[in-house]
Motif scaffolding. Sequence first.
Motif, PDB file in Angstrom:
ATOM      1  N   LYS A   1       0.916  -1.245   0.037  1.00 15.70           N
ATOM      2  CA  LYS A   1       0.057  -0.223  -0.345  1.00 15.70           C
ATOM      3  C   LYS A   1       0.823   0.960   0.267  1.00 15.70           C
ATOM      4  O   LYS A   1       2.012   0.881   0.184  1.00 15.70           O
ATOM      5  CB  LYS A   1      -1.089   0.430   1.048  1.00 15.70           C
ATOM      6  N   TRP A   2       0.351   2.632  -0.487  1.00 15.38           N
ATOM      7  CA  TRP A   2       1.549   3.291  -0.400  1.00 15.38           C
ATOM      8  C   TRP A   2       0.520   4.071   1.282  1.00 15.38           C
ATOM      9  O   TRP A   2      -0.310   4.256   1.196  1.00 15.38           O
ATOM     10  CB  TRP A   2       0.430   4.578  -1.863  1.00 15.38           C
ATOM     11  N   VAL A   3       2.127   4.900   1.338  1.00 12.48           N
ATOM     12  CA  VAL A   3       2.099   5.679   2.487  1.00 12.48           C
ATOM     13  C   VAL A   3       2.642   6.840   2.415  1.00 12.48           C
ATOM     14  O   VAL A   3       3.081   6.695   2.165  1.00 12.48           O
ATOM     15  CB  VAL A   3       2.740   4.356   3.560  1.00 12.48           C
ATOM     16  N   ASP A   4       1.636   8.344   3.297  1.00 14.94           N
ATOM     17  CA  ASP A   4       2.186   9.247   3.061  1.00 14.94           C
ATOM     18  C   ASP A   4       2.747   9.731   4.275  1.00 14.94           C
ATOM     19  O   ASP A   4       2.540   9.161   5.796  1.00 14.94           O
ATOM     20  CB  ASP A   4       0.968   9.997   2.740  1.00 14.94           C
ATOM     21  N   TYR A   5       3.888  10.303   4.319  1.00 15.04           N
ATOM     22  CA  TYR A   5       5.025  11.037   5.230  1.00 15.04           C
ATOM     23  C   TYR A   5       4.754  12.434   4.842  1.00 15.04           C
ATOM     24  O   TYR A   5       5.565  12.507   3.540  1.00 15.04           O
ATOM     25  CB  TYR A   5       6.215  10.168   4.910  1.00 15.04           C
ATOM     26  N   PRO A   6       4.278  13.199   5.611  1.00 12.96           N
ATOM     27  CA  PRO A   6       4.038  14.289   5.456  1.00 12.96           C
ATOM     28  C   PRO A   6       5.147  15.089   5.050  1.00 12.96           C
ATOM     29  O   PRO A   6       6.199  14.471   6.137  1.00 12.96           O
ATOM     30  CB  PRO A   6       2.328  15.022   6.388  1.00 12.96           C
ATOM     31  N   GLY A   7       5.270  15.815   4.000  1.00  9.44           N
ATOM     32  CA  GLY A   7       6.666  16.649   4.517  1.00  9.44           C
ATOM     33  C   GLY A   7       7.194  16.479   3.900  1.00  9.44           C
ATOM     34  O   GLY A   7       8.816  17.013   3.182  1.00  9.44           O
ATOM     35  N   HIS A   8       7.635  15.100   2.766  1.00 10.64           N
ATOM     36  CA  HIS A   8       8.076  14.227   2.231  1.00 10.64           C
ATOM     37  C   HIS A   8       8.351  13.757   0.800  1.00 10.64           C
ATOM     38  O   HIS A   8       8.533  13.218   0.026  1.00 10.64           O
ATOM     39  CB  HIS A   8       8.631  13.035   3.124  1.00 10.64           C
ATOM     40  N   GLU A   9       6.596  14.308   0.718  1.00  8.57           N
ATOM     41  CA  GLU A   9       6.228  13.526  -0.719  1.00  8.57           C
ATOM     42  C   GLU A   9       6.647  14.577  -1.915  1.00  8.57           C
ATOM     43  O   GLU A   9       6.506  13.763  -2.744  1.00  8.57           O
ATOM     44  CB  GLU A   9       3.995  14.846  -0.552  1.00  8.57           C
ATOM     45  N   ASP A  10       7.515  15.467  -2.248  1.00 13.44           N
ATOM     46  CA  ASP A  10       8.296  16.344  -2.933  1.00 13.44           C
ATOM     47  C   ASP A  10       9.345  15.534  -3.065  1.00 13.44           C
ATOM     48  O   ASP A  10       9.406  15.505  -4.530  1.00 13.44           O
ATOM     49  CB  ASP A  10       9.285  17.570  -2.208  1.00 13.44           C
ATOM     50  N   TYR A  11       9.814  14.559  -2.715  1.00 13.79           N
ATOM     51  CA  TYR A  11      10.579  13.722  -2.808  1.00 13.79           C
ATOM     52  C   TYR A  11      10.480  12.095  -3.044  1.00 13.79           C
ATOM     53  O   TYR A  11      11.495  11.547  -4.013  1.00 13.79           O
ATOM     54  CB  TYR A  11      12.162  14.399  -2.793  1.00 13.79           C
ATOM     55  N   ILE A  12      10.209  11.778  -2.492  1.00 14.56           N
ATOM     56  CA  ILE A  12       9.596  10.499  -2.161  1.00 14.56           C
ATOM     57  C   ILE A  12       8.577   9.747  -2.498  1.00 14.56           C
ATOM     58  O   ILE A  12       7.257  10.713  -1.690  1.00 14.56           O
ATOM     59  CB  ILE A  12      10.399   9.342  -1.399  1.00 14.56           C
ATOM     60  N   TRP A  13       7.935   8.754  -3.227  1.00 11.08           N
ATOM     61  CA  TRP A  13       6.355   7.842  -2.621  1.00 11.08           C
ATOM     62  C   TRP A  13       7.253   6.764  -1.833  1.00 11.08           C
ATOM     63  O   TRP A  13       8.126   6.273  -2.228  1.00 11.08           O
ATOM     64  CB  TRP A  13       6.364   7.445  -3.804  1.00 11.08           C
ATOM     65  N   VAL A  14       5.831   6.197  -0.739  1.00 16.57           N
ATOM     66  CA  VAL A  14       6.700   5.156   0.059  1.00 16.57           C
ATOM     67  C   VAL A  14       5.550   4.238  -0.341  1.00 16.57           C
ATOM     68  O   VAL A  14       4.375   4.311  -0.406  1.00 16.57           O
ATOM     69  CB  VAL A  14       7.065   5.717   1.634  1.00 16.57           C
ATOM     70  N   LEU A  15       6.638   2.714  -0.223  1.00 21.74           N
ATOM     71  CA  LEU A  15       5.142   1.548  -0.515  1.00 21.74           C
ATOM     72  C   LEU A  15       5.279   0.503   1.093  1.00 21.74           C
ATOM     73  O   LEU A  15       7.314   0.340   1.410  1.00 21.74           O
ATOM     74  CB  LEU A  15       5.348   0.439  -1.403  1.00 21.74           C
ATOM     75  N   GLU A  16       4.462   0.361   1.232  1.00 19.82           N
ATOM     76  CA  GLU A  16       4.537  -0.524   2.605  1.00 19.82           C
ATOM     77  C   GLU A  16       4.087  -1.832   2.383  1.00 19.82           C
ATOM     78  O   GLU A  16       3.291  -1.882   1.705  1.00 19.82           O
ATOM     79  CB  GLU A  16       4.019   0.774   4.021  1.00 19.82           C
ATOM     80  N   ARG A  17       4.488  -2.523   3.089  1.00 21.98           N
ATOM     81  CA  ARG A  17       3.483  -3.761   3.322  1.00 21.98           C
ATOM     82  C   ARG A  17       2.177  -3.250   4.417  1.00 21.98           C
ATOM     83  O   ARG A  17       2.039  -3.569   5.237  1.00 21.98           O
ATOM     84  CB  ARG A  17       4.041  -5.304   3.263  1.00 21.98           C
ATOM     85  N   GLU A  18       0.632  -4.261   3.970  1.00 22.04           N
ATOM     86  CA  GLU A  18      -0.347  -4.494   4.395  1.00 22.04           C
ATOM     87  C   GLU A  18      -0.759  -4.851   5.757  1.00 22.04           C
ATOM     88  O   GLU A  18      -0.995  -4.357   6.035  1.00 22.04           O
ATOM     89  CB  GLU A  18      -1.540  -4.508   3.358  1.00 22.04           C
ATOM     90  N   ASP A  19       0.557  -6.107   6.277  1.00 26.63           N
ATOM     91  CA  ASP A  19       0.337  -6.389   6.789  1.00 26.63           C
ATOM     92  C   ASP A  19       1.564  -6.495   7.789  1.00 26.63           C
ATOM     93  O   ASP A  19       1.895  -7.339   8.468  1.00 26.63           O
ATOM     94  CB  ASP A  19      -0.097  -7.972   7.110  1.00 26.63           C
ATOM     95  N   GLY A  20       2.405  -5.234   8.089  1.00 27.59           N
ATOM     96  CA  GLY A  20       3.250  -5.326   8.871  1.00 27.59           C
ATOM     97  C   GLY A  20       4.488  -5.170   8.304  1.00 27.59           C
ATOM     98  O   GLY A  20       4.638  -5.817   7.096  1.00 27.59           O
ATOM     99  N   LEU A  21       5.783  -5.568   8.798  1.00 26.13           N
ATOM    100  CA  LEU A  21       7.052  -5.627   9.258  1.00 26.13           C
ATOM    101  C   LEU A  21       7.135  -7.213   8.457  1.00 26.13           C
ATOM    102  O   LEU A  21       6.401  -8.244   9.647  1.00 26.13           O
ATOM    103  CB  LEU A  21       7.812  -5.513   9.794  1.00 26.13           C
ATOM    104  N   LEU A  22       7.764  -7.669   7.553  1.00 22.87           N
ATOM    105  CA  LEU A  22       7.827  -8.494   7.377  1.00 22.87           C
ATOM    106  C   LEU A  22       9.064  -9.352   7.897  1.00 22.87           C
ATOM    107  O   LEU A  22       9.573 -10.952   8.398  1.00 22.87           O
ATOM    108  CB  LEU A  22       8.152  -9.023   5.729  1.00 22.87           C
ATOM    109  N   SER A  23      10.058  -8.641   8.058  1.00 29.44           N
ATOM    110  CA  SER A  23      11.677  -9.112   8.300  1.00 29.44           C
ATOM    111  C   SER A  23      11.417  -9.656   9.818  1.00 29.44           C
ATOM    112  O   SER A  23      12.739 -10.194  10.543  1.00 29.44           O
ATOM    113  CB  SER A  23      12.275  -8.328   8.310  1.00 29.44           C
ATOM    114  N   THR A  24      10.424  -8.988  10.730  1.00 27.54           N
ATOM    115  CA  THR A  24      10.972  -9.557  12.189  1.00 27.54           C
ATOM    116  C   THR A  24       9.688 -11.008  12.790  1.00 27.54           C
ATOM    117  O   THR A  24       9.994 -11.579  13.529  1.00 27.54           O
ATOM    118  CB  THR A  24      10.007  -8.269  13.085  1.00 27.54           C
ATOM    119  N   ARG A  25       9.440 -11.848  11.202  1.00 25.26           N
ATOM    120  CA  ARG A  25       7.931 -12.623  11.171  1.00 25.26           C
ATOM    121  C   ARG A  25       9.524 -14.176  11.886  1.00 25.26           C
ATOM    122  O   ARG A  25       8.661 -14.250  12.689  1.00 25.26           O
ATOM    123  CB  ARG A  25       7.491 -12.845  10.492  1.00 25.26           C
ATOM    124  N   ASN A  26       9.886 -14.751  10.799  1.00 26.43           N
ATOM    125  CA  ASN A  26      10.551 -16.011  11.700  1.00 26.43           C
ATOM    126  C   ASN A  26      12.106 -16.014  10.066  1.00 26.43           C
ATOM    127  O   ASN A  26      12.456 -16.354   9.909  1.00 26.43           O
ATOM    128  CB  ASN A  26       9.605 -16.746   9.752  1.00 26.43           C
TER     129      ASN A  26
END
Length: 760
Positions: free
Chosen positions: A592-617
């Motif tokens: 999903k696209w996630v907005d980070y106010p104040g940073h829209e001029d330089y970046i688009w941000v995609l994050e996982r819908e179900d949270g962090l994957l790197s911490t699971r297994n």
Amino acid sequence: MYGLELVVESRAGIRSDVFRWGIITAIGVVAGYLAVLAANVRHFYTDDTESQYAPLWVMTGRYLREGRFPAMVPEHWLAGNYTIEEAGLLNPPQLLIDLIAPSVDNIALYATVVKLIFAVILGLGVYRIALAYGAKPAWSAVAGVSFPFTGFLLFFDAASWMTAFTGTAWLVHAWASGVRYARGRSGPIPVFVFLYLAISVQYIFPAVEAGVMIAAVIIGEVIYQRRWAPSLRLAVVAGCAAVAGLATYLPSLLTADVTWRGAEEIKNDPFLTVPWSESLNASLPSTLPAFNSWWGFIQPLPMVYIAWFLIPALAFIDWRRAVGAVRELSAVGLFTVVALLWTAGPGTMGPLRWPARVLPMVALGLLLLVCVLLGRYGTVSGWRRRGIGAGLLIGVLLLRSLAAAPKEAVWHIVSALGVAALGAGVVWLGRTRGTALACALSIAAVTPIAYLQVRAAQPTPMSWNLPANRADAKAAFPDFPGNTLQLGERGLIQPGQNNLDDAYGSLVFGNYAKDLELTYVGGYTPNGHFYFGELLCMRWDTSVCPDAYRRAFATEPATGRPIVDLMLIDRVVLQRALFPDARSQPTPPGWKWVDYPGHEDYIWVLEREDGLLSTRNGRIAHTDGVTATSLGESDLTSRVRVDSGTGGKVVFARLGWPGYRASIDGRDVPISVVAKTFVAVDIPPGTEGAELVLSWRPPGWKIGGAAIVAGLLGLVIMEWAYLRGRRRDSDATDATGEKPSPEPEAPEPDDKPDLVEARP
């Protein structure tokens, strides 16, 4: 008895003179350093220092404080194998620098102070070499103060390439200690220590240059002393240091096949190869040499400048008498010739590329030769004739610099007149006031010249202008937990946007993420993993091509999983300038696209819908026919419980660097690499409740460890032999009242004319 007292007083006076001029050397280096900062406060925090080294200090220091030795950080992927980067992991002074770094918010200030310390170490090392070859302390100080402000060293090694700078600082002390050891004035420990420090900075150029230097000293001492034993002892000690330093480079050698750099190619590339004729620019501060580099054919920096007096001073040496020093100074001459040949190419010799990097060695050799000869054979006898000769040499300098950069004619003419005026002042002081004041003026001139050269080069063409204050940078940057993959192109940052209020508040390049204490894929690396770089078309500074977005979410055929899943990526940051239409495209499944106010001029941000994957297994990225549960993770080891009735495969979010091995319940099993990138382990059928251990160690680490032990053992033996020899000499002295000299110390030169004494 009275004569003995005179000898003691004379030696005390010499020691006092050496100490006094050593202090002057240190003060002169500091003064020049401050002058450079007055011209550009960020001069020593630019290019690779800001984008590679300083952030690496911060990261390494954090890991060491946590009790983790950062030989490998899997989540850094492209640049995560720090045994092949320029981290200095086996260099004690570098580790001390690392430990302090996380406590300093202003990393630019910290880098500047660290470099000042090494500049003083460097200047004093050159001072020691000159003394070892019989130069007077005053002229030795001139060499010591001048060297840190030679062109290439000042504008590249000191400003940017930190490991080249520190390696050279240790190299010059190894040279001085090597001469002293060969001539019976010191023991083997200083030679070993300084050589090891030069080798273990983890940058190949100082290591190879140290080898050239020691070889030159070994040959030179045979020529001078006409005996093999002193040089043989020096060769053994140097060999012990080289063996101990082997642990630093074995991982790079054994990993080279999967990196960009390789280790075997020899190519005559004209890039940064320096014609010998550029030596005729060595004494004109305004020189802008002509050869190929990043900025075309005419360089914007005085890269081949050495010292204002170097060429004109040749007219004030009594060359008839100087011929007598040929044997004694043969090592310096040999080293200089080899360095000069090296700068002209080939452009690439395995990991050694860009021969211009050797220009500091040319400067070192020439400074030593001229300052030693001036101190021993300098004369103003017939000063009018010699002055004309010096003027002609300055004319040659002017013509050569005009030919290289004719558009700077006015600056070249002013520079030539300045050199002539300084030379006249030094000669006048030498004739009327003595060598000390003449040398003092030579030293004092270094400071304003350095200031003018740096000021003239502003704005520097090398600066990234990364934020200097880490606390401010972290406060301005988005809080990105987990593993982040940024897809961007540094070249798209427009002038005026390279500051914390603009691009650097949202984007990272090089090792900047380490300043922010965030986990980003990639980092600054000259030795990146070739296949991973191809997978995401990621380059040395983490910039990518426009196809990188598609590649990151492409399905890997063997596993059927997207690349970002196999990497356990939690977030993808897209640079808007590189992917302006990304947000209008369909969102990848599970993201999903996630907005980070104040940073829209330089970046688009995609994050996982179900949270962090790197911490699971743990770092388990994919399984096929296997049930796998993480039991424990470290940077070097993954422990996993595996079950598989029919057999299958476990794919890990680990880059396939050489050095991995796997075992199941203690039995070794083979490792494969998916997409030439991801480490995978095949699980045999019938596996039930077994423990899979996947571990990584630097290739050749056992050999490297044994080499360190062998090197230290060799040093112990050589030190024992040295102390035994001294004890034997002492016993013989007690018995006879005279010190025997089966291997006499090389005699001090008995012809030490002073400029004042030599005048008519």
